[in-house]
Design a protein around this motif. Sequence first.
Motif, PDB file in Angstrom:
ATOM      1  N   ALA A 232      25.867  -9.456 -33.037  1.00 24.46           N
ATOM      2  CA  ALA A 232      26.395  -8.122 -33.266  1.00 24.46           C
ATOM      3  C   ALA A 232      25.965  -7.125 -32.401  1.00 24.46           C
ATOM      4  CB  ALA A 232      26.458  -7.750 -34.825  1.00 24.46           C
ATOM      5  N   ASN A 236      28.486  -9.035 -29.372  1.00 27.39           N
ATOM      6  CA  ASN A 236      29.344 -10.232 -29.343  1.00 27.39           C
ATOM      7  C   ASN A 236      30.018 -10.176 -30.473  1.00 27.39           C
ATOM      8  OD1 ASN A 236      28.670 -11.028 -26.596  1.00 27.39           O
ATOM      9  ND2 ASN A 236      26.846 -11.757 -27.509  1.00 27.39           N
ATOM     10  N   ALA A 237      31.019  -9.236 -31.099  1.00 30.34           N
ATOM     11  CA  ALA A 237      31.656  -9.228 -32.347  1.00 30.34           C
ATOM     12  C   ALA A 237      32.327 -10.362 -32.877  1.00 30.34           C
ATOM     13  CB  ALA A 237      32.638  -8.211 -32.205  1.00 30.34           C
ATOM     14  N   ALA A 238      33.141 -11.021 -32.118  1.00 28.48           N
ATOM     15  CA  ALA A 238      33.801 -12.309 -32.649  1.00 28.48           C
ATOM     16  C   ALA A 238      32.516 -13.315 -32.828  1.00 28.48           C
ATOM     17  CB  ALA A 238      34.669 -12.819 -31.567  1.00 28.48           C
ATOM     18  N   ALA A 270      29.012  -6.073 -36.626  1.00 28.74           N
ATOM     19  CA  ALA A 270      30.060  -6.773 -35.835  1.00 28.74           C
ATOM     20  C   ALA A 270      31.287  -6.182 -35.694  1.00 28.74           C
ATOM     21  CB  ALA A 270      30.222  -8.109 -36.466  1.00 28.74           C
ATOM     22  N   HIS A 271      31.739  -5.453 -36.824  1.00 30.30           N
ATOM     23  CA  HIS A 271      33.026  -4.815 -36.732  1.00 30.30           C
ATOM     24  C   HIS A 271      32.747  -3.517 -35.996  1.00 30.30           C
ATOM     25  CE1 HIS A 271      35.720  -7.398 -39.188  1.00 30.30           C
ATOM     26  NE2 HIS A 271      34.866  -7.037 -40.279  1.00 30.30           N
ATOM     27  N   ALA A 273      30.837  -3.226 -33.278  1.00 30.79           N
ATOM     28  CA  ALA A 273      30.731  -3.649 -31.995  1.00 30.79           C
ATOM     29  C   ALA A 273      32.047  -4.076 -31.538  1.00 30.79           C
ATOM     30  CB  ALA A 273      29.893  -5.078 -32.015  1.00 30.79           C
ATOM     31  N   ALA A 274      32.951  -4.422 -32.323  1.00 31.32           N
ATOM     32  CA  ALA A 274      34.500  -4.491 -31.839  1.00 31.32           C
ATOM     33  C   ALA A 274      35.266  -3.153 -31.864  1.00 31.32           C
ATOM     34  CB  ALA A 274      35.244  -5.547 -32.955  1.00 31.32           C
ATOM     35  N   ASP A 276      35.866  -1.245 -34.716  1.00 25.63           N
ATOM     36  CA  ASP A 276      36.933  -1.209 -35.705  1.00 25.63           C
ATOM     37  C   ASP A 276      36.058  -0.554 -36.866  1.00 25.63           C
ATOM     38  OD1 ASP A 276      38.497  -1.694 -38.023  1.00 25.63           O
ATOM     39  OD2 ASP A 276      39.102  -3.545 -37.362  1.00 25.63           O
TER      40      ASP A 276
END
Length: 420
Positions: A232, A236-238, A270-271, A273-274, A276
């Motif tokens: 994260a 690398n969110a996914a 992680a979200h 990083a994406a 969201d």
Amino acid sequence: MNWSAQAIRDASRAGDYGRVVNLARTAAGVSQKQLGEACGISQSAVSRMESHGTATYNMTLLARAATHLHIPPRLVGLADHTAAHATHVDGTEVERRNFLAGAAAVATAPALAALPAHHGHSGDGQAATLRLATSAFRRMDGSTPSRHLTEPVLAHLRLTQTIASETEHEDQRARLAAVGSEAASLAGWLAWDMGDYGSARTWYGNAIKTARRAADPLLAAYQLGSLAQFEAHAGNAAQGLDLVRAARRQLGDGRPAIAEAWLCTVEALAHAAAGDSGAADTALAGAERSAERIAIEEPPPWPWVFTFSESKVAACRLSCGARLGLPNWVFGAQDAAGAVLSSRHDKQRALLILDVASGHMAAGRLDGAFALATRAVETGLRYRSGRIVERARALRRAYTSATPPKVVRDLDERLHGVYL
């Protein structure tokens, strides 16, 4: 605090260690709630400990309280060890490794004194001792360059592996595998701090595999979450979200509150990083709900060496805000994250200061942003932390003016020629 005061001495001699904690806490101006948060227990548990009289104590919790309040171990019935001849670490790399190994032994001594006597296989005691050494190295990470810790930690891991390979009993091998998993995870953390992402992934992967061999679901989930946190932060969110889901599957529905609170913060990162913000906010709300339940489940289960509190959830919101470019999240969480921002873990504090700097940058406050970044870089250079320096460089890259003001040039000058 005057440790030779009559009241302290009388309580210690009588074995009323709770009274010693009470006197030290009061003198330090620390509330029962604050001490409980630092020790990972509830306010009522602190109250019970302080009024325990001369009965038998939970020595693990007593050691935590003594450490937080800087009480000399002997005053609460723990072993008192001093690191004589180890006041300077200016010699060769071998001398540094010897010093750090000795320092870890000193750090684990009070906790070793609190271990129950083992009447079964000697492997039980070996695993417990090795585990405490790992915990000591983890605690030293906050004030020791990772380059100085890496060799002692890898030597410690090799020792654990050697002992495990010579053990005949399967249950002992499983316990030693769990210890090896945590040591490998620490090696991953140190590599990450040095900016060696390839080695960090390798060590985290080894930690996950070894935790599975140990058949310890909580430890396996912890190591999956650790790798998720790394991914994260690396953007690398996914991968981070997949690993969080795997960690939750490993634990099932009955996972401890501390595990769920921590995994929610990793999910939020992680979200973020994406990009969201909605999903990150939902995950942070889940972390807050779980954090409220942690004190009920005391003490926190191994492998959590450090406590997890609502302040750490706030620090995660601050970090998410920095990544999402939401200064209102950053500034709104600062007060609640105060305990983390003022912690003694210098490297972690510097990273959080860089997140605050990112908030200032997003709000158009260049002077504040780059002044904070320069301050964080000083910590990064002192500990030779590639992770801190690279975060500062990322913040600098976000500012693209051809005529930067002096505060930006000051950071450029500090970063110029830095090779870690």
